[in-house]
Design a protein around this motif. Structure first.
Motif, PDB file in Angstrom:
ATOM      1  N   HIS A  13      40.089  59.059  53.192  1.00 57.78           N
ATOM      2  CA  HIS A  13      40.279  58.061  52.111  1.00 57.78           C
ATOM      3  C   HIS A  13      41.595  58.668  50.873  1.00 57.78           C
ATOM      4  CE1 HIS A  13      35.903  56.220  53.863  1.00 57.78           C
ATOM      5  NE2 HIS A  13      36.947  56.326  54.503  1.00 57.78           N
ATOM      6  N   ARG A  14      41.028  59.939  50.229  1.00 59.39           N
ATOM      7  CA  ARG A  14      41.399  59.881  49.766  1.00 59.39           C
ATOM      8  C   ARG A  14      43.545  60.197  49.225  1.00 59.39           C
ATOM      9  NH1 ARG A  14      37.066  59.792  48.264  1.00 59.39           N
ATOM     10  NH2 ARG A  14      37.772  57.649  48.384  1.00 59.39           N
ATOM     11  N   GLU A  15      43.980  60.835  50.805  1.00 55.54           N
ATOM     12  CA  GLU A  15      45.328  60.797  51.851  1.00 55.54           C
ATOM     13  C   GLU A  15      45.407  58.958  51.534  1.00 55.54           C
ATOM     14  OE1 GLU A  15      48.561  61.770  53.085  1.00 55.54           O
ATOM     15  OE2 GLU A  15      47.541  62.565  51.508  1.00 55.54           O
ATOM     16  N   VAL A  16      44.939  58.154  52.256  1.00 58.18           N
ATOM     17  CA  VAL A  16      46.108  57.074  52.953  1.00 58.18           C
ATOM     18  C   VAL A  16      45.557  56.621  51.038  1.00 58.18           C
ATOM     19  CG1 VAL A  16      44.212  54.030  53.252  1.00 58.18           C
ATOM     20  CG2 VAL A  16      44.549  56.279  54.619  1.00 58.18           C
ATOM     21  N   GLU A  17      44.575  56.406  49.635  1.00 62.81           N
ATOM     22  CA  GLU A  17      45.073  55.864  48.265  1.00 62.81           C
ATOM     23  C   GLU A  17      46.489  56.709  47.995  1.00 62.81           C
ATOM     24  OE1 GLU A  17      41.322  57.505  46.691  1.00 62.81           O
ATOM     25  OE2 GLU A  17      40.538  55.180  47.542  1.00 62.81           O
ATOM     26  N   ARG A  18      46.624  57.903  48.524  1.00 61.13           N
ATOM     27  CA  ARG A  18      47.785  58.425  48.127  1.00 61.13           C
ATOM     28  C   ARG A  18      48.691  57.482  48.859  1.00 61.13           C
ATOM     29  NH1 ARG A  18      51.427  61.041  49.335  1.00 61.13           N
ATOM     30  NH2 ARG A  18      51.461  61.533  51.615  1.00 61.13           N
ATOM     31  N   LEU A  80      47.225  45.532  59.578  1.00 60.59           N
ATOM     32  CA  LEU A  80      48.051  46.764  59.495  1.00 60.59           C
ATOM     33  C   LEU A  80      48.962  46.211  60.822  1.00 60.59           C
ATOM     34  CD1 LEU A  80      45.979  49.787  60.437  1.00 60.59           C
ATOM     35  CD2 LEU A  80      48.390  49.732  58.467  1.00 60.59           C
ATOM     36  N   VAL A  81      49.055  45.782  61.788  1.00 62.41           N
ATOM     37  CA  VAL A  81      49.595  44.821  62.830  1.00 62.41           C
ATOM     38  C   VAL A  81      51.422  44.306  61.923  1.00 62.41           C
ATOM     39  CG1 VAL A  81      50.214  43.299  64.882  1.00 62.41           C
ATOM     40  CG2 VAL A  81      48.368  45.020  64.323  1.00 62.41           C
ATOM     41  N   LYS A  82      50.122  43.545  61.080  1.00 56.80           N
ATOM     42  CA  LYS A  82      51.437  42.235  60.562  1.00 56.80           C
ATOM     43  C   LYS A  82      52.511  43.665  59.568  1.00 56.80           C
ATOM     44  CE  LYS A  82      50.878  38.247  57.677  1.00 56.80           C
ATOM     45  NZ  LYS A  82      49.665  36.974  57.205  1.00 56.80           N
ATOM     46  N   SER A  98      49.654  44.273  50.035  1.00 60.86           N
ATOM     47  CA  SER A  98      48.692  44.141  48.467  1.00 60.86           C
ATOM     48  C   SER A  98      47.323  43.469  49.052  1.00 60.86           C
ATOM     49  CB  SER A  98      48.733  42.993  48.133  1.00 60.86           C
ATOM     50  OG  SER A  98      47.899  42.700  47.201  1.00 60.86           O
ATOM     51  N   ASP A  99      47.270  43.060  50.729  1.00 63.67           N
ATOM     52  CA  ASP A  99      46.124  42.248  51.245  1.00 63.67           C
ATOM     53  C   ASP A  99      45.602  43.414  51.872  1.00 63.67           C
ATOM     54  OD1 ASP A  99      46.442  40.179  50.378  1.00 63.67           O
ATOM     55  OD2 ASP A  99      46.932  39.199  52.725  1.00 63.67           O
ATOM     56  N   LEU A 100      46.351  44.552  52.444  1.00 63.76           N
ATOM     57  CA  LEU A 100      46.012  45.861  53.023  1.00 63.76           C
ATOM     58  C   LEU A 100      45.338  46.714  52.089  1.00 63.76           C
ATOM     59  CD1 LEU A 100      45.498  47.386  56.071  1.00 63.76           C
ATOM     60  CD2 LEU A 100      47.614  48.571  55.143  1.00 63.76           C
ATOM     61  N   VAL A 101      45.898  46.633  50.702  1.00 67.70           N
ATOM     62  CA  VAL A 101      45.073  47.726  50.168  1.00 67.70           C
ATOM     63  C   VAL A 101      43.646  47.649  49.460  1.00 67.70           C
ATOM     64  CG1 VAL A 101      45.315  48.737  47.621  1.00 67.70           C
ATOM     65  CG2 VAL A 101      47.483  48.719  49.099  1.00 67.70           C
ATOM     66  N   GLU A 102      43.953  46.120  48.997  1.00 68.54           N
ATOM     67  CA  GLU A 102      42.714  45.551  48.941  1.00 68.54           C
ATOM     68  C   GLU A 102      41.458  45.284  49.624  1.00 68.54           C
ATOM     69  OE1 GLU A 102      40.746  40.438  48.051  1.00 68.54           O
ATOM     70  OE2 GLU A 102      43.011  41.664  47.654  1.00 68.54           O
ATOM     71  N   ALA A 103      42.032  45.222  51.159  1.00 72.98           N
ATOM     72  CA  ALA A 103      40.066  45.199  52.313  1.00 72.98           C
ATOM     73  C   ALA A 103      40.179  46.351  52.954  1.00 72.98           C
ATOM     74  CB  ALA A 103      41.745  44.836  53.937  1.00 72.98           C
ATOM     75  N   VAL A 104      41.476  48.074  52.517  1.00 73.23           N
ATOM     76  CA  VAL A 104      40.949  49.607  52.901  1.00 73.23           C
ATOM     77  C   VAL A 104      40.250  49.948  51.635  1.00 73.23           C
ATOM     78  CG1 VAL A 104      41.753  51.365  53.228  1.00 73.23           C
ATOM     79  CG2 VAL A 104      42.606  49.352  55.039  1.00 73.23           C
ATOM     80  N   THR A 105      40.784  49.411  50.722  1.00 74.44           N
ATOM     81  CA  THR A 105      39.851  50.157  49.233  1.00 74.44           C
ATOM     82  C   THR A 105      38.303  49.075  48.978  1.00 74.44           C
ATOM     83  OG1 THR A 105      41.840  49.448  48.125  1.00 74.44           O
ATOM     84  CG2 THR A 105      40.098  49.700  46.710  1.00 74.44           C
TER      85      THR A 105
END
Length: 182
Positions: A13-18, A80-82, A98-105
């Motif tokens: 999770h921290r690596e994805v945030e980075r 991710l596909v998009k 932005s949508d991906l960051v919001e969803a994953v966060t």
């Protein structure tokens, strides 16, 4: 032994945030970082779905949160596909990112406040280490997988995690749609 599955998931999770931070701050790196992010998130999700979510459901009584998390994995995979199909220099890329960051966060926050703490409480350390080994092996197996290209077997696992009945009789596309609806 590789470590406690809860700690390993949180490290991912921290690596994805980075990576999100790098993608947002350094547009010139996007063509290089999008495949890295896609590979990590896809491998992480597949390993959770195959090894961690069943244990969370069966051993930590987290069926409802697992079903919800499975749906969020499917939504993130669509994004991710998009993202992979969008020009990194475009305004559309900014929106999809932005949508991906919001969803994953959102997903990470929920998972780290419900499923993972309960697994830490309910499963003893040897079991969490065993799951850690399985998680790392599963993640390694799926590194390089592309989002949106799950096998029918992987989709059936997602359907089981999401509580979708009758999935074994459905086509791949229908299974994915049902997971998203659940």
């Amino acid at each position: 032994m590789t470590g406690d599955v809860v700690d390993l998931i949180m490290q991912d999770h921290r690596e994805v945030e980075r990576l999100f931070d790098e993608l947002q701050k350094h547009p010139e790196k996007r063509r290089l970082l999008v495949p890295v992010l896609s590979s990590l998130l896809t491998a992480h999700s597949r390993a959770e779905e195959a090894h961690v979510y069943p244990a969370a459901t069966n051993e930590a009584s987290e069926a409802e949160d697992v079903a919800h998390g499975q749906k969020e994995h499917a939504e993130a995979e669509q994004l991710l596909v998009k993202l992979n199909n969008t020009d990194p220099a475009s305004k559309q890329f900014e929106k999809v990112l932005s949508d991906l960051v919001e969803a994953v966060t959102h997903h990470v926050k929920e998972e780290e406040s419900t499923i993972l703490p309960k697994m830490r409480r309910e499963l003893d350390e040897p079991r969490r280490r065993e799951l850690g080994d399985a998680f790392v092996a599963g993640r390694t197996l799926h590194l390089g997988d592309r989002p949106g290209e799950a096998t029918k077997e992987e989709l059936l696992t997602q359907a089981r995690n999401a509580g979708v009945a009758g999935a074994s009789k459905m086509a791949k596309e229908e299974i994915f749609k049902q997971v998203l609806k659940s």
